[in-house]
Design an enzyme around this catalytic site. Structure first.
Site, mmCIF file in Angstrom:
data_model
loop_
_atom_site.group_PDB
_atom_site.id
_atom_site.type_symbol
_atom_site.label_atom_id
_atom_site.label_comp_id
_atom_site.label_asym_id
_atom_site.label_seq_id
_atom_site.Cartn_x
_atom_site.Cartn_y
_atom_site.Cartn_z
ATOM 1 N N CYS A 112 -4.046 1.773 6.230
ATOM 2 C CA CYS A 112 -4.443 0.468 6.839
ATOM 3 C C CYS A 112 -5.359 0.916 8.287
ATOM 4 O O CYS A 112 -6.276 0.443 8.558
ATOM 5 C CB CYS A 112 -3.602 -0.504 6.982
ATOM 6 S SG CYS A 112 -2.035 0.116 7.736
ATOM 7 N N HIS B 206 -5.659 -4.408 4.340
ATOM 8 C CA HIS B 206 -4.536 -4.350 3.319
ATOM 9 C C HIS B 206 -5.074 -5.120 1.962
ATOM 10 O O HIS B 206 -4.187 -4.798 0.872
ATOM 11 C CB HIS B 206 -3.213 -4.935 3.591
ATOM 12 C CG HIS B 206 -2.508 -4.285 4.718
ATOM 13 N ND1 HIS B 206 -2.941 -4.990 5.990
ATOM 14 C CD2 HIS B 206 -1.881 -3.216 5.032
ATOM 15 C CE1 HIS B 206 -2.449 -4.303 7.043
ATOM 16 N NE2 HIS B 206 -1.781 -2.996 6.543
ATOM 17 N N ASP C 38 -8.318 -7.927 7.429
ATOM 18 C CA ASP C 38 -7.098 -7.388 6.850
ATOM 19 C C ASP C 38 -7.360 -6.084 6.002
ATOM 20 O O ASP C 38 -8.032 -6.503 5.032
ATOM 21 C CB ASP C 38 -6.422 -8.325 6.340
ATOM 22 C CG ASP C 38 -4.925 -7.656 6.112
ATOM 23 O OD1 ASP C 38 -4.700 -6.686 5.859
ATOM 24 O OD2 ASP C 38 -3.763 -8.826 5.834
#
Length: 618
Positions: free
Chosen positions: A451, A577, A575
């Site tokens: 990440c 992820h 994000d």
């Protein structure tokens, strides 16, 4: 009859930033039944001297000189207005804007009628209306240019070239269609000369949609049979981060000086190649220079298609004039035997402008050469831009979607999101363009550990797309190799699945891009909200994405919505992820790019924020 006057909201914001007493020239588009839209301006480079002749060909075709702007108690405005009257072609009534320094309060507009100034009202055209009502054309062609290596020869041959193109010798095809344009008009797919540019845009959209439907495998229930789609041309031919529709134009054939007919126009069922080589008659003692011409024009969608041919010719002539300027300047600067260098055209889209601007740079001459830097400085002064950020470096050129090869990440995934819900809040967002990097892209199996690498890649893409660097976005392996090379990690770190944090991200930004970062630490996720005013200041002054990590997962902050009166804040989170396909609708709907409240941060974990700082460069 007085013209109906409109002013771009982008232009008004730029006027407000001028803090020096001076005057300058206005550039606008005349369309419809006498409506004049002011889009751009430049300011004088020296007191008492207008410099519009140096930059007017940098504007897209149809964006023309139309008046004067006066800042503060400038005493030579009327004399300047008289000076430019001879060169104002698009209106019989040039415009004079009178502005106070650093404010729009008291802004007045006048037209020059019957040898006197008469005040007129104006309307403001916001960005959404501009993007809806106007589009751009982008035309590319190749030619072989033969000339002797002298200033006089270059000027003479360029004049002949423009004259040849203006004689009706070109034909054009609208990309993705079988619509052709010749000097006698438009033909193909039922399009008539009295059709509008909006009809042409719709025809291209329809053609693209039909082609996509033929190749698309539609999953059951995802799309109803016969359901129509409307594809914005900005997503097909447009520039990254630019919301304007763009029409891509192909050149069919140019006759040489001996030819008397245009081949391939009108009746052919086969589409032309993207760029057709053209040449003029070769003569002895001349050098051959292959040129790649790339020309743009700005069009109101209510313009008749019958005007398009002449507009495209004008766009080519403007590009050739830029080429001529750059070649002549180099020859005049040469102290020894002159060397003719090939010019190339570059399009730029400064966010402050709301329109494209073109420059010509010579191949083999670095952006960091002193004379090139001085020309860019002058260009910054011409447009009232600060000389601390890159606007016109080659690395800052527009990237057009139809020029991209391979798969690229999504651009600016926050555009189009619903409001955050903060009452009386003010948004402070990332400035400019970025790519969205997330898990499993480029066949990299980094789920569960990559990440922060992805956040770093997003930040690096920002510096790339803003023209601060030409270096490609680093891969996971390159990131690991660099951290080993500087002694931060052991050798077995390369190829591993180990995490990195904010400190490593800042090291990599320094190593790869020479970018400094500010590290901000909070002991608990509950304290992240207390940084709201600091984050607002960061996005106002730096505008870069922020990597946030620590004891838990890493994310990218690309903006906040903050009410200073109540202290309420939401964070715009990108994000890394996410593991799905690059589908914007899914990413926004599922919150992979979206507004998050203070409870998004883990109260039991500490956080470090890596806040990249813009380098001072131009």
């Amino acid at each position: 009859m007085l013209p109906k006057l409109k002013i771009s909201a982008f232009l008004l914001k730029r006027l407000e930033r001028i803090k020096q007493q001076c005057s300058g020239c206005l550039f606008g588009v005349l369309y419809g039944e006498g409506t004049l839209l002011l889009m751009g301006f430049n300011v004088e480079s020296t007191i008492g001297h207008l410099n519009y002749e140096q930059i007017q060909f940098k504007f897209p075709a149809e964006l023309d000189l139309c008046g004067l702007v006066k800042f503060g108690d400038c005493t030579d405005a009327e004399a300047h207005l008289t000076e430019i009257l001879k060169d104002v072609d698009i209106t019989d009534n040039p415009i004079l804007l009178q502005c106070e320094l650093g404010t729009l309060v008291g802004l007045r507009a006048h037209v020059f009628m019957h040898s006197k100034l008469e005040e007129v009202p104006y309307e403001v055209m916001e960005a959404e209306e501009l993007h809806s009502d106007f589009c751009f054309t982008r035309l590319k062609c190749s030619l072989d240019f033969y000339t002797q290596q002298t200033v006089e020869a270059v000027q003479r041959e360029m004049h002949l070239l423009r004259k040849m193109f203006s004689g009706g010798s070109l034909a054009f095809c609208i990309d993705s269609t079988k619509i052709y344009l010749t000097s006698s008009g438009a033909q193909g797919q039922g399009l008539k000369n009295d059709a509008l540019i909006s009809n042409l845009v719709n025809a291209v959209r329809k053609a693209i949609s039909s082609a996509d439907e033929k190749h698309e495998v539609v999953e059951k229930g995802n799309k109803k049979k016969g359901q129509s789609t409307s594809i914005p041309l900005a997503s097909v031919f447009g520039a990254l981060g630019c919301a304007y529709d763009v029409l891509s134009i192909n050149v069919l054939r140019c006759k040489t000086r001996e030819r008397t007919a245009v081949d391939g126009a009108g009746g052919s069922n086969e589409g032309p190649p993207p760029a057709v080589a053209m040449c003029v008659k070769r003569e002895e003692s001349k050098v051959c220079m292959p040129l790649e011409v790339e020309a743009m024009a700005m069009l109101c969608k209510s313009t008749k298609v019958s005007r398009l041919y002449d507009i495209l010719i004008e766009s080519i002539c403007r590009s050739l004039r830029l080429f001529e300027q750059s070649m002549v300047e180099r020859l005049e600067e040469s102290t020894e035997s002159p060397e003719l260098l090939r010019p190339s055209g570059y399009h730029f889209f400064p966010k402050e402008f709301g329109h494209f601007l073109s420059c010509s740079y010579l191949d083999g001459v670095s952006d960091d050469e002193a004379n090139v830097q001085e020309k860019r400085k002058k260009l910054h002064r011409h447009f009232g831009l600060p000389a601390i950020r890159p606007y016109f470096r080659r690395a800052n050129r527009c990237i057009f979607r139809n020029d991209l090869t391979g798969v690229i990440p999504l651009v600016n995934t926050h555009v189009g999101l619903r409001p955050s819900g903060i009452v009386d809040g003010k948004q402070y967002l990332v400035q400019g363009n970025y790519y969205y990097y997330h898990y499993l892209q480029e066949q990299m199996q980094d789920k569960g550990w990559g990440c922060a690498y992805r956040s770093l890649q997003t930040i690096c893409s920002w510096f790339l797309l803003q023209g601060y660097t030409e270096k490609p976005v680093p891969t996971h392996r390159e990131i690991q190799q660099y951290l080993v090379r500087i002694g931060d990690k052991p050798s077995n770190f390369v190829g591993s699945s180990q995490w990195i944090g904010s400190t490593e991200v800042s090291m990599c930004l320094q190593g790869f891009l020479n970018v400094d970062s500010r590290i901000q630490h909070v002991t608990s996720g509950a304290d992240v909200a207390t940084l709201a005013s600091d984050l607002a200041m960061h996005f106002q002054t730096q505008g870069t994405p922020i990597m946030i990590g620590g004891g838990v997962l890493a994310h990218t902050i690309i903006g906040i919505d903050y009410c200073s009166q109540t202290g309420k804040v939401k964070f715009l989170i990108l994000d890394p992820h996410y593991t799905g396909a690059d589908d914007l609708q899914t990413i926004q709907a599922k919150g992979w790019c979206g507004w998050k409240g203070g409870d998004f941060w883990d109260k039991k974990s500490y956080y470090n924020l890596c806040m990249p700082q813009r380098p001072i460069m131009f």
